[in-house]
Write a protein that holds these residues in place. Structure first.
Motif, PDB file in Angstrom:
ATOM      1  N   LEU A 110      32.807  64.366  69.728  1.00 54.32           N
ATOM      2  CA  LEU A 110      34.161  63.931  70.124  1.00 54.32           C
ATOM      3  C   LEU A 110      34.933  63.474  68.747  1.00 54.32           C
ATOM      4  O   LEU A 110      36.014  63.475  68.490  1.00 54.32           O
ATOM      5  N   ALA A 111      34.293  62.781  67.791  1.00 55.64           N
ATOM      6  CA  ALA A 111      34.842  62.353  66.674  1.00 55.64           C
ATOM      7  C   ALA A 111      35.079  63.542  65.848  1.00 55.64           C
ATOM      8  O   ALA A 111      36.163  63.350  65.286  1.00 55.64           O
ATOM      9  N   LEU A 112      34.267  64.633  65.854  1.00 52.65           N
ATOM     10  CA  LEU A 112      34.754  65.650  65.060  1.00 52.65           C
ATOM     11  C   LEU A 112      36.238  66.347  65.561  1.00 52.65           C
ATOM     12  O   LEU A 112      37.035  66.888  64.928  1.00 52.65           O
ATOM     13  N   ARG A 113      36.089  66.444  66.750  1.00 52.81           N
ATOM     14  CA  ARG A 113      37.179  66.860  67.632  1.00 52.81           C
ATOM     15  C   ARG A 113      38.697  66.366  67.379  1.00 52.81           C
ATOM     16  O   ARG A 113      39.760  66.766  67.249  1.00 52.81           O
ATOM     17  N   ARG A 114      38.428  65.097  67.444  1.00 47.62           N
ATOM     18  CA  ARG A 114      39.589  63.908  67.161  1.00 47.62           C
ATOM     19  C   ARG A 114      40.125  64.078  65.788  1.00 47.62           C
ATOM     20  O   ARG A 114      41.119  64.390  65.249  1.00 47.62           O
ATOM     21  N   ALA A 115      39.244  64.273  64.596  1.00 47.63           N
ATOM     22  CA  ALA A 115      39.383  64.706  63.231  1.00 47.63           C
ATOM     23  C   ALA A 115      40.063  65.892  63.096  1.00 47.63           C
ATOM     24  O   ALA A 115      41.212  65.989  62.420  1.00 47.63           O
ATOM     25  N   ALA A 116      39.801  66.906  63.720  1.00 51.63           N
ATOM     26  CA  ALA A 116      40.312  68.330  63.882  1.00 51.63           C
ATOM     27  C   ALA A 116      41.816  68.126  64.300  1.00 51.63           C
ATOM     28  O   ALA A 116      42.870  68.766  63.639  1.00 51.63           O
ATOM     29  N   SER A 117      41.823  67.487  65.463  1.00 50.68           N
ATOM     30  CA  SER A 117      43.131  67.324  66.069  1.00 50.68           C
ATOM     31  C   SER A 117      44.207  66.571  65.103  1.00 50.68           C
ATOM     32  O   SER A 117      45.299  66.819  65.007  1.00 50.68           O
ATOM     33  N   GLY A 118      43.669  65.468  64.604  1.00 57.17           N
ATOM     34  CA  GLY A 118      44.464  64.767  63.596  1.00 57.17           C
ATOM     35  C   GLY A 118      45.056  65.318  62.619  1.00 57.17           C
ATOM     36  O   GLY A 118      46.112  65.211  61.945  1.00 57.17           O
ATOM     37  N   LEU A 119      43.973  66.280  61.842  1.00 60.62           N
ATOM     38  CA  LEU A 119      44.318  66.935  60.836  1.00 60.62           C
ATOM     39  C   LEU A 119      45.433  68.134  61.053  1.00 60.62           C
ATOM     40  O   LEU A 119      46.510  68.273  60.267  1.00 60.62           O
ATOM     41  N   ALA A 120      45.390  68.612  62.316  1.00 58.22           N
ATOM     42  CA  ALA A 120      46.338  69.570  62.674  1.00 58.22           C
ATOM     43  C   ALA A 120      47.890  68.939  62.602  1.00 58.22           C
ATOM     44  O   ALA A 120      48.698  69.466  62.516  1.00 58.22           O
ATOM     45  N   ASP A 121      47.918  67.578  63.350  1.00 55.36           N
ATOM     46  CA  ASP A 121      49.068  66.854  63.598  1.00 55.36           C
ATOM     47  C   ASP A 121      49.174  66.705  62.208  1.00 55.36           C
ATOM     48  O   ASP A 121      50.955  66.684  61.867  1.00 55.36           O
ATOM     49  N   TRP A 122      48.742  66.370  61.408  1.00 55.25           N
ATOM     50  CA  TRP A 122      49.098  65.756  59.910  1.00 55.25           C
ATOM     51  C   TRP A 122      49.820  67.036  59.100  1.00 55.25           C
ATOM     52  O   TRP A 122      51.119  66.931  58.319  1.00 55.25           O
ATOM     53  N   LEU A 123      48.940  68.336  59.190  1.00 56.90           N
ATOM     54  CA  LEU A 123      49.711  69.491  58.424  1.00 56.90           C
ATOM     55  C   LEU A 123      51.105  69.754  59.320  1.00 56.90           C
ATOM     56  O   LEU A 123      51.786  70.223  58.648  1.00 56.90           O
ATOM     57  N   ARG A 124      51.116  69.462  60.563  1.00 61.61           N
ATOM     58  CA  ARG A 124      52.234  70.269  61.384  1.00 61.61           C
ATOM     59  C   ARG A 124      53.497  69.161  60.920  1.00 61.61           C
ATOM     60  O   ARG A 124      54.707  69.689  60.775  1.00 61.61           O
ATOM     61  N   THR A 125      53.281  67.815  60.745  1.00 67.39           N
ATOM     62  CA  THR A 125      54.151  66.988  60.589  1.00 67.39           C
ATOM     63  C   THR A 125      54.512  66.538  59.127  1.00 67.39           C
ATOM     64  O   THR A 125      55.884  66.277  58.641  1.00 67.39           O
ATOM     65  N   GLY A 126      53.535  66.907  58.113  1.00 73.60           N
ATOM     66  CA  GLY A 126      53.665  66.467  56.798  1.00 73.60           C
ATOM     67  C   GLY A 126      54.084  67.496  55.713  1.00 73.60           C
ATOM     68  O   GLY A 126      53.984  67.254  54.679  1.00 73.60           O
ATOM     69  N   ALA A 127      53.825  69.080  56.505  1.00 75.21           N
ATOM     70  CA  ALA A 127      53.783  69.906  55.366  1.00 75.21           C
ATOM     71  C   ALA A 127      55.323  69.898  54.973  1.00 75.21           C
ATOM     72  O   ALA A 127      56.305  69.861  55.730  1.00 75.21           O
TER      73      ALA A 127
END
Length: 323
Positions: A110-127
């Motif tokens: 679950l922690a890894l899934r959340r980390a992957a989801s958070g990374l995807a959100d960060w790249l989508r909004t911060g790129a």
């Protein structure tokens, strides 16, 4: 049971010997294989211990003498109103280690899934757009050069990295991260991150993960040097990125990564970066010993699980608990 004890002893001996090996004296690829073997063997030992507790302990006379009383006799409500079968408290207690291991695995996933989801959100909004070498440019003053993602990994470069790294340092940093992606390091780290919670109960498991992280970074360092031919530039880039507060995870491998001081020394003085053939050969022998030991333990565990499941299906209760 004797073969299982011998196999477990072989694994424990190999784990102790692996701990004593100097990690800077073996080839990075050998270190990665050994570290993954160590993490996997620790997880298997923990699972084997839990299964042995479930399979062998309830049949011993001291255990039966201490726990030969049933839940429904102590708490009649659970039998009368909930239809709870009359399992003994001791038998239920033997399930706790296995349940805790499975819970640890579920929480890690679950922690890894959340980390992957958070990374995807960060790249989508911060790129901010495209960076050098087909990388993704993000904002921020810190020096961030990283391989991000699992399925479609990208090299991420921060605005701070563009401002503070010279051309040679940036090229070396990009080559390091491209090596992480090309050599599938994220999948190796992910595998270990899922196995680590299972073997965490065994002392030294944290060191095994640190060793794997170190060898993955060293492997990327050496491939970057082989590609760019400038270890001094990579060392400088790692030092500058070492001031970043961004932590590495299985889905985000930063340039600084792990053991910055040791890696920089190996880059500055290439004599220390030459692997020792004797250490690498001994490490390969330990990998073989761990593979043989884990194979025997796995076969024994499969046999125990098959026996217990068969009794469960046949009697409708735990194999060591009469209905």
């Amino acid at each position: 049971m004797t073969s299982g004890l011998l196999a477990s002893a072989m694994i424990v001996g190999a784990l102790v010997a692996a701990r004593a090996l100097p990690r800077t004296r073996m080839a990075p690829s050998t270190g990665i294989a050994l570290s993954l073997s160590v993490v996997g063997a620790r997880a298997l030992l923990a699972l084997g211990g839990a299964l042995s507790l479930l399979h062998f302990v309830p049949g011993t006379r001291p255990f039966r003498a201490a726990t030969d009383w049933c839940v429904h006799a102590v708490v009649p409500f659970v039998s009368t109103h909930l239809g709870f079968n009359g399992h003994r408290f001791g038998e239920i207690a033997t399930l706790i280690p296995a349940v805790m291991l499975l819970l640890s695995l579920a929480l890690a996933s679950l922690a890894l899934r959340r980390a992957a989801s958070g990374l995807a959100d960060w790249l989508r909004t911060g790129a901010l757009g495209s960076g050098p070498g087909e990388s993704v440019l993000v904002g921020g003053d810190e020096v961030v050069v990283a391989a991000a993602g699992l399925r479609s990994p990208k090299v991420v470069v921060s605005a701070g990295a563009l401002a503070l790294l010279d051309e040679a340092e940036l090229e070396a940093g990009l080559a390091h991260e491209q090596a992480h992606i090309g050599r599938r390091h994220s999948y190796m780290f992910l595998t270990a991150a899922l196995l680590h919670p299972l073997g965490r109960i065994i002392p030294g498991s944290r060191r095994a993960m640190d060793d794997l992280h170190f060898h993955l970074e060293r492997d990327a360092d050496e491939h970057a040097v082989a590609l760019e031919g400038d270890p001094l530039a990579l060392a400088a880039a790692i030092c500058k990125a070492g001031r970043s507060s961004v932590a590495s995870t299985p889905v985000f491998a930063g340039l600084a990564g792990h053991a910055v001081g040791i890696r920089v020394r190996l880059l500055l003085d290439r004599r220390f970066a030459v692997p020792s053939p004797a250490v690498s050969a001994f490490a390969a022998g330990l990998i073989l010993a761990l593979a043989i030991g884990t194979l025997f333990v796995s076969l024994l565990a499969e046999k125990m699980v098959g026996t217990d499941l068969g009794l469960l299906v046949g009697s409708g209760s735990l194999p060591f608990c009469p209905a």
